[in-house]
Scaffold this active site. Structure first.
Site, short mmCIF file in Angstrom:
data_model
loop_
_atom_site.label_atom_id
_atom_site.label_comp_id
_atom_site.label_asym_id
_atom_site.label_seq_id
_atom_site.Cartn_x
_atom_site.Cartn_y
_atom_site.Cartn_z
N ASP A 52 0.85 -1.18 0.00
CA ASP A 52 0.00 0.00 0.00
C ASP A 52 0.89 1.23 0.00
O ASP A 52 1.90 1.27 0.70
CB ASP A 52 -0.88 -0.01 1.27
CG ASP A 52 -2.31 0.34 0.96
OD1 ASP A 52 -2.54 1.49 0.52
OD2 ASP A 52 -3.19 -0.50 1.16
N ASP A 72 -3.14 4.59 -2.28
CA ASP A 72 -4.21 5.11 -1.45
C ASP A 72 -4.66 6.49 -1.92
O ASP A 72 -3.81 7.36 -2.19
CB ASP A 72 -3.68 5.20 -0.01
CG ASP A 72 -4.78 5.45 1.01
OD1 ASP A 72 -5.69 4.62 1.12
OD2 ASP A 72 -4.71 6.49 1.71
N GLU A 117 -6.43 3.81 -5.90
CA GLU A 117 -7.73 3.98 -5.25
C GLU A 117 -8.20 5.40 -5.54
O GLU A 117 -7.54 6.36 -5.15
CB GLU A 117 -7.60 3.76 -3.74
CG GLU A 117 -8.97 3.74 -3.07
CD GLU A 117 -8.98 4.25 -1.65
OE1 GLU A 117 -9.89 3.90 -0.90
OE2 GLU A 117 -8.09 5.04 -1.27
N HIS A 156 -11.12 -3.23 3.10
CA HIS A 156 -11.08 -2.95 4.54
C HIS A 156 -11.90 -1.72 4.93
O HIS A 156 -11.99 -1.40 6.11
CB HIS A 156 -9.62 -2.76 4.97
CG HIS A 156 -9.01 -1.57 4.28
ND1 HIS A 156 -8.76 -1.53 2.93
CD2 HIS A 156 -8.64 -0.37 4.76
CE1 HIS A 156 -8.26 -0.34 2.61
NE2 HIS A 156 -8.17 0.38 3.70
N ASP A 157 -12.42 -0.99 3.95
CA ASP A 157 -13.26 0.18 4.25
C ASP A 157 -14.74 -0.11 4.06
O ASP A 157 -15.59 0.70 4.43
CB ASP A 157 -12.93 1.35 3.31
CG ASP A 157 -11.52 1.87 3.48
OD1 ASP A 157 -10.98 1.80 4.61
OD2 ASP A 157 -10.95 2.35 2.48
#
Ligand code: TEU
Ligand code: CA
Length: 537
Positions: A100, A196, A238, A312-313
């Site tokens: 990430d 991210d 993302e 994970h969100d």
């Protein structure tokens, strides 16, 4: 699209959220050696690439998405040599690993920020965004995006928590040290990055253009030229604020800045438009299908899709779009619909065994900064407690962050110590050990689906056409590539219903979550049924 399919297009990606995957050293927190223990499990699913959520040094305000040193592994996860060992073990199993990359912001405990806030003329001042007066921008995690600093009497900008100050991408010096850091990790032999909120690095705060800002393309281009160009890596950005059109442009195979991106419109369809993530509405399947129709067609020939419903969100997908009374059926159905499309499949840990969301009674069981901030904000606004908790049950990020359920033993086999976040109480019924003992389980279904996907080119290169686009319960589409034709069916319905599928009657069933149906003008489809049919025509 020409016929050569790249490795990252054919890859199945598995996302690990390290805090919650597997604890090896009895502190209730997942770690790198724990991940190594489970690599064979991941490989067995048919995974090609592992995406690791952040493991860098962090005070964990946002579970690692607040980095205080890009060059260190946080001790909670292990040592640098553990990390190198992991990379080696992944490669030994013929898989790849992407990390990430969180470069929109750092932690406020990063040395750069500690320096930056010392004085107006500190050399690091312009690494961050400072202003005399706050403007009217809200943080994604509630409240203003500006925080006053007593010492220098200015405000700094933070789109997320106030412990996550935004970096100033307008500063060429900052960009340069970021690129150095990225090249450092790539030179270690990792296989790429998930970037991210990378849609935010082009922001122009003066003109309140935050997502998809005016400097986005040039910053992405510079990043690409300085770090990614010429390397055999995979990049996935993302980009929660980007439109489908803009996303397609960035992944355009003729001049790709990123291999693919996560686009999010489909995951806002169960929210009341423009009221934020907590204001819920029922998913309209017709809109959901229209989204996929649009993105599949837009990226066909040009861009490349990331196929995902979970991370994970996001809340657990079976609880969200499936039906807990048909847990296994709906988990398989959702996978079939999603992963039979064009794009690279993403599995979020636990999705492959049909893990579900949680309903903790007490707010003190929740750990996520976004959830806790929202809770206090809504309480202040006098929103009834019952409504707050219902929103949290539906949407809290902790739904997907509860520890991975490995077996029916204490703490679900995740750890032998009390975990940092409570285990979902349903681990006695839902866990990897049980699922793997069941030939009819979700895991083996996923595995089969990925095997099938890899055996027919139509999954990589076929076009996409919805059948019954205006039907509110049936998600069905065909895909064609040369002589290969598939029909994919998913029934979002807790009742059976009849459909005319006569035109597909001579097709063979490749995979189903029940029994193979005879397709006719009166095909009776059971609740949460799914199937893939195939023919050479
Ligand atoms: O998420 C970006 C993002 O847009 C989130 O605000 C997301 O919409 C929200 O979590 C949904 O509730 C990334 C990471 O994936 C997330 O974990 C981080 O908290 C965030 O960036 C900040 O780094
Ligand atoms: Ca641990």
């Amino acid at each position: 699209m020409n016929d050569s399919v790249k490795w990252w297009q054919k890859a199945v990606v598995y996302q690990i959220y390290p805090l919650s995957f597997k604890d090896s050293n009895h502190d209730g927190i997942g770690d790198i050696l724990g991940i190594i223990e489970k690599l064979d499990y991941i490989k067995n699913l048919g995974v090609d690439v592992i995406w690791l959520s952040p493991i860098y040094q962090s005070p964990m305000e946002d579970n690692g998405y607040d980095i205080s040193d890009y060059y260190q592994i946080d001790p909670v996860f292990g040592t640098f040599s553990d990390f190198l060992q992991l990379l080696k073990e992944v490669h030994l199993r013929d898989m790849k690993m992407i990390m990430d990359l969180v470069v929109n912001h750092t932690s406020d405990e990063h040395i750069w920020f500690k320096e930056s806030k010392k004085s107006l003329d500190n050399p690091y001042r312009d690494y961050y965004i400072w202003k005399d007066k706050p403007t009217d921008i809200s943080s994604v995690f509630s409240g203003s995006a500006w925080e006053f600093d007593e010492n220098t009497k200015q405000y700094y900008f933070h789109l997320f928590s106030k412990k996550q100050p935004d970096l100033n991408w307008q500063n060429p010096k900052l960009r340069q040290v970021i690129y150095e850091m990225i090249n450092y990790w790539l030179n270690l032999g990792i296989d790429g990055f998930r970037l991210d909120v990378i849609d935010l690095i082009g922001k122009d705060i003066e003109h309140v253009q935050i997502g998809n800002g005016p400097f986005l393309d040039q910053n992405l281009k510079e990043l690409y030229d300085t770090c990614f160009k010429g390397r055999n890596i995979m990049t996935v950005g993302e980009m929660p604020t980007l439109s489908i059109q803009k996303a397609a442009q960035i992944t355009n195979q003729n001049a790709p800045l990123l291999n693919m991106i996560f686009q999010f419109e489909h995951l806002s369809l169960d929210e009341i438009p423009k009221r934020g993530k907590w204001m819920l509405q029922k998913l309209d399947l017709i809109e959901f299908k229209a989204y996929f129709d649009k993105i599949q067609k837009t990226n066909f020939n040009h861009g490349w899709n990331s196929l995902f419903l979970s991370n994970h969100d996001q809340p657990r997908v079976v609880s969200r779009f499936g039906n807990l009374s048909y847990r296994k059926e709906s988990a398989k159905m959702l996978a079939t619909i999603l992963y039979s499309m064009q794009g690279t499949p993403y599995v979020y840990q636990g999705e492959e065994i049909g893990m579900t969301g949680v309903r903790f009674q007490n707010i003190s069981e929740y750990k996520d900064v976004e959830t806790l901030n929202m809770y206090h904000e809504f309480l202040d606004k006098k929103v009834p407690m019952k409504d707050i908790m219902e929103s949290i049950y539906a949407k809290s990020r902790d739904n997907s962050r509860t520890p991975m359920q490995w077996n029916n033993q204490l703490y679900a086999g995740f750890s032998d110590e009390n975990p940092w976040l409570m285990v979902n109480p349903n681990y006695k019924e839902i866990n990897a050990t049980f699922d793997l003992e069941d030939q009819d389980g979700v895991f083996f279904f996923y595995k089969k689906l990925f095997e099938i996907r890899k055996s027919y080119t139509v999954f990589d290169l076929g076009d996409f056409n919805l059948i019954y686009p205006k039907d509110a319960f049936l998600f069905a589409y065909t895909r064609k590539y040369k002589e290969q034709l598939i029909l994919v069916i998913g029934h979002f319905n807790n009742q059976e219903a009849e459909y005319d599928l006569e035109e597909f009657k001579d097709m063979d069933c490749l995979l189903t979550n029940k029994s193979s149906l005879k397709l006719s003008n009166k095909t009776m489809i059971s609740p949460y049924y799914c199937a893939i049919y195939y023919k050479n025509h």
